[in-house]
Design an enzyme around this catalytic site. Structure first.
Site, PDB file in Angstrom:
ATOM      1  N   THR A  36       0.795  -1.158  -0.032  1.00  0.00           N
ATOM      2  CA  THR A  36      -0.110  -0.113   0.000  1.00  0.00           C
ATOM      3  C   THR A  36       0.836   1.241  -0.026  1.00  0.00           C
ATOM      4  O   THR A  36       0.610   2.225  -0.813  1.00  0.00           O
ATOM      5  CB  THR A  36      -0.838   0.069   1.490  1.00  0.00           C
ATOM      6  N   GLU A  80      10.772   8.816   9.316  1.00  0.00           N
ATOM      7  CA  GLU A  80       9.539   9.598   9.947  1.00  0.00           C
ATOM      8  C   GLU A  80       8.254   9.070   9.820  1.00  0.00           C
ATOM      9  O   GLU A  80       7.476   9.406  10.824  1.00  0.00           O
ATOM     10  CB  GLU A  80       9.549  10.926   8.717  1.00  0.00           C
ATOM     11  N   VAL A  85       6.192   6.891  12.996  1.00  0.00           N
ATOM     12  CA  VAL A  85       5.348   7.221  14.116  1.00  0.00           C
ATOM     13  C   VAL A  85       4.236   8.218  13.612  1.00  0.00           C
ATOM     14  O   VAL A  85       4.505   9.108  12.949  1.00  0.00           O
ATOM     15  CB  VAL A  85       6.138   8.121  15.378  1.00  0.00           C
ATOM     16  N   GLY A 112       2.073   7.681  11.043  1.00  0.00           N
ATOM     17  CA  GLY A 112       2.264   7.769   9.562  1.00  0.00           C
ATOM     18  C   GLY A 112       2.474   9.225   8.916  1.00  0.00           C
ATOM     19  O   GLY A 112       3.647   9.539   8.472  1.00  0.00           O
ATOM     20  N   LYS A 148       5.691   3.079  19.071  1.00  0.00           N
ATOM     21  CA  LYS A 148       5.848   4.428  18.768  1.00  0.00           C
ATOM     22  C   LYS A 148       6.293   5.440  19.771  1.00  0.00           C
ATOM     23  O   LYS A 148       6.986   6.433  19.800  1.00  0.00           O
ATOM     24  CB  LYS A 148       4.588   5.113  18.230  1.00  0.00           C
TER      25      LYS A 148
HETATM   26  N1  HSE Z   1      -2.018  -0.234  12.625  1.00  0.00           N
HETATM   27  C1  HSE Z   1      -1.567   1.227  12.778  1.00  0.00           C
HETATM   28  C2  HSE Z   1      -2.869   1.865  13.471  1.00  0.00           C
HETATM   29  C3  HSE Z   1      -0.985   1.915  11.594  1.00  0.00           C
HETATM   30  O1  HSE Z   1      -4.053   1.442  13.350  1.00  0.00           O
HETATM   31  O2  HSE Z   1      -2.813   3.135  13.401  1.00  0.00           O
HETATM   32  C4  HSE Z   1       0.431   1.567  11.545  1.00  0.00           C
HETATM   33  O3  HSE Z   1       0.954   1.790  12.857  1.00  0.00           O
END
Ligand code: HSE
Length: 428
Positions: free
Chosen positions: A12, A130, A133, A135, A206
């Site tokens: 993705t 980057e 954490v 996204g 994170k």
């Molecule tokens: N699975 C994570 C979330 C996204 O639902 O925020 C990637 O860390």
């Protein structure tokens, strides 16, 4: 000049990179000052290669990582496969081969970040992440650059979109945990094994990375106490509402007088707190610091284009540094020896939900238990008193982790009392 990159994985996020390269070609060229070319892409097998080619992707797909690692023209490796192995081996080999690495892999960085960073330093190459954490929120570079003169005292974050989507449905629509999870899975947010998202593990990864950037301390993943959302009942959600709070899964990193504390737990947030209105799959990082004061960074924590934008920013930064001959500087240069907080210094208000006999003297008994630990009550509510049983809800004033442990142990010893749930409460 053209800088060639090799992608490890074409899922993705990776498939969002060509979109940005095309849409923003001119701006990217100005920032990078060199062309960026996706030279090779590692895919799982021939079947995936054929599927992507049939879908119209005109790239040089390879099925062996060696084709990328042994290619001297490829200067940057972008790992977007996720999880620990084989990503760890591939990144280590890329760094050892003198290639710069960009990754979004929070699991790997939280658990093996220290050794990977020292490998990068040893070989004079960049390791940027980057997108690891929250996204699409550019929080790491913000902490590293824009907070350089500031001192962060606390970070509170809604760091997992899947669990936040679920909590939003449980709060706004009164859904059960089970219904929220099923829907999150149907919508493709939660994986078929949703453990990391719902049990606070993803958010704890994170928190490890945020601790380094905000406090300069490399906390071990095992030192981040984490608890998920699976034990939250509809009654807890309703009671929180009644008392003026919203429950969310919150990462909380703070520096106390004795050291750093980092945890992830369901937390009662006052309705007026900026994090309380972070809903659905959105993420937010709320920073308290002595200079800026309070600031919040809000945005998508996952998704193709948001995450690809963060990954692309790292790639462009490396390309520009190659041009300027400054490449190899650490992503985050703030570093102090790790000092963990003593539990008596980690203080919060707490919510207790207790089922007890509905008879005279119960409240007095309860008050004595809390008083024995010098914990004082801020709010008390009695519910469902039917002559047999009553649910007593207490919000305490600020108390330490030690007091929490002790009072929980005392309550467990009382045959008549059942402690249903305890959650942290963020004070006003
Ligand atoms: N699975 C994570 C979330 C996204 O639902 O925020 C990637 O860390």
């Amino acid at each position: 000049m053209t800088v060639k990159i090799g992608l490890l994985g074409f899922g993705t996020v990776a498939s969002g990179l060509p979109f940005l390269l095309q849409e923003n070609a001119e701006k990217i060229q100005q920032a990078a000052q060199d062309e960026i070319d996706i030279a090779k892409i590692l895919v799982r097998d021939d079947a995936e290669k054929e599927r992507l080619e049939a879908a119209g992707y005109d790239y040089h797909f390879v099925t062996s990582v060696d084709e990328i690692l042994a290619d001297n023209e490829i200067q940057i490796v972008v790992e977007l496969m996720g999880r620990i192995e084989p990503a760890k081996t591939f990144i280590s080999r890329a760094l050892e081969a003198g290639k710069h690495v960009v990754t979004a892999n929070k699991d790997l960085l939280a658990v093996h970040g220290k050794s990977l960073r020292s490998l990068a330093t040893q070989h004079g190459v960049a390791l940027y992440y980057e997108a690891a954490v929250a996204g699409g929120i550019p929080i790491l570079r913000t902490l590293s650059n824009s907070f350089v003169s500031d001192k962060v005292t606390r970070i509170l974050g809604v760091l997992n979109g899947t669990s936040n989507f679920m909590m939003t449905k449980m709060v706004d629509e009164g859904w059960t945990y089970e219904k929220a999870l099923k829907t999150a899975q149907e919508l493709g947010y939660a994986e078929s094994d949703p453990t990391n998202d719902v049990e606070g593990i993803d958010a704890a990864y994170k928190a490890v990375i945020l601790s380094q950037f905000a406090f300069g301390m490399t906390i071990e993943f095992d030192d981040v106490e984490h608890r998920g959302i699976s034990t939250i009942s509809p009654e807890d959600v309703a009671l929180a509402q009644e008392l003026g709070y919203v429950i969310k899964l919150v990462g909380d990193i703070r520096e106390t007088t004795s050291g750093l504390s980092a945890e992830v737990s369901p937390t009662f947030l006052p309705k007026a707190h900026p994090l309380a209105s972070v809903n659905g799959v959105m993420n937010a990082v709320f920073v308290e610091s002595i200079g800026i004061g309070q600031s919040m960074y809000y945005g998508p924590g996952a998704g193709q284009k948001p995450t690809a934008a963060s990954v692309m920013a790292d790639i462009i930064r490396i390309v520009r540094r190659l041009k300027d001959q400054t490449v190899g500087k650490a992503f985050n240069e703030f570093s102090r020896p790790l000092q963990l907080a003593a539990p008596e210094d980690v203080r919060s208000e707490y919510y207790f939900s207790i089922v007890a006999p509905d008879k005279n003297g119960t409240l007095l008994q309860l008050a004595e238990i809390f008083n024995a630990e010098e914990i004082s009550f801020k709010q008390i509510l009695q519910q469902v008193a039917d002559g047999h049983q009553a649910r007593l809800v207490i919000i305490t004033h600020s108390m330490s982790k030690i007091q929490l442990e002790n009072v929980t142990a005392r309550l467990a010893k009382m045959e008549d009392f059942t402690l249903q749930n305890t959650f942290k409460v963020l004070g006003e």
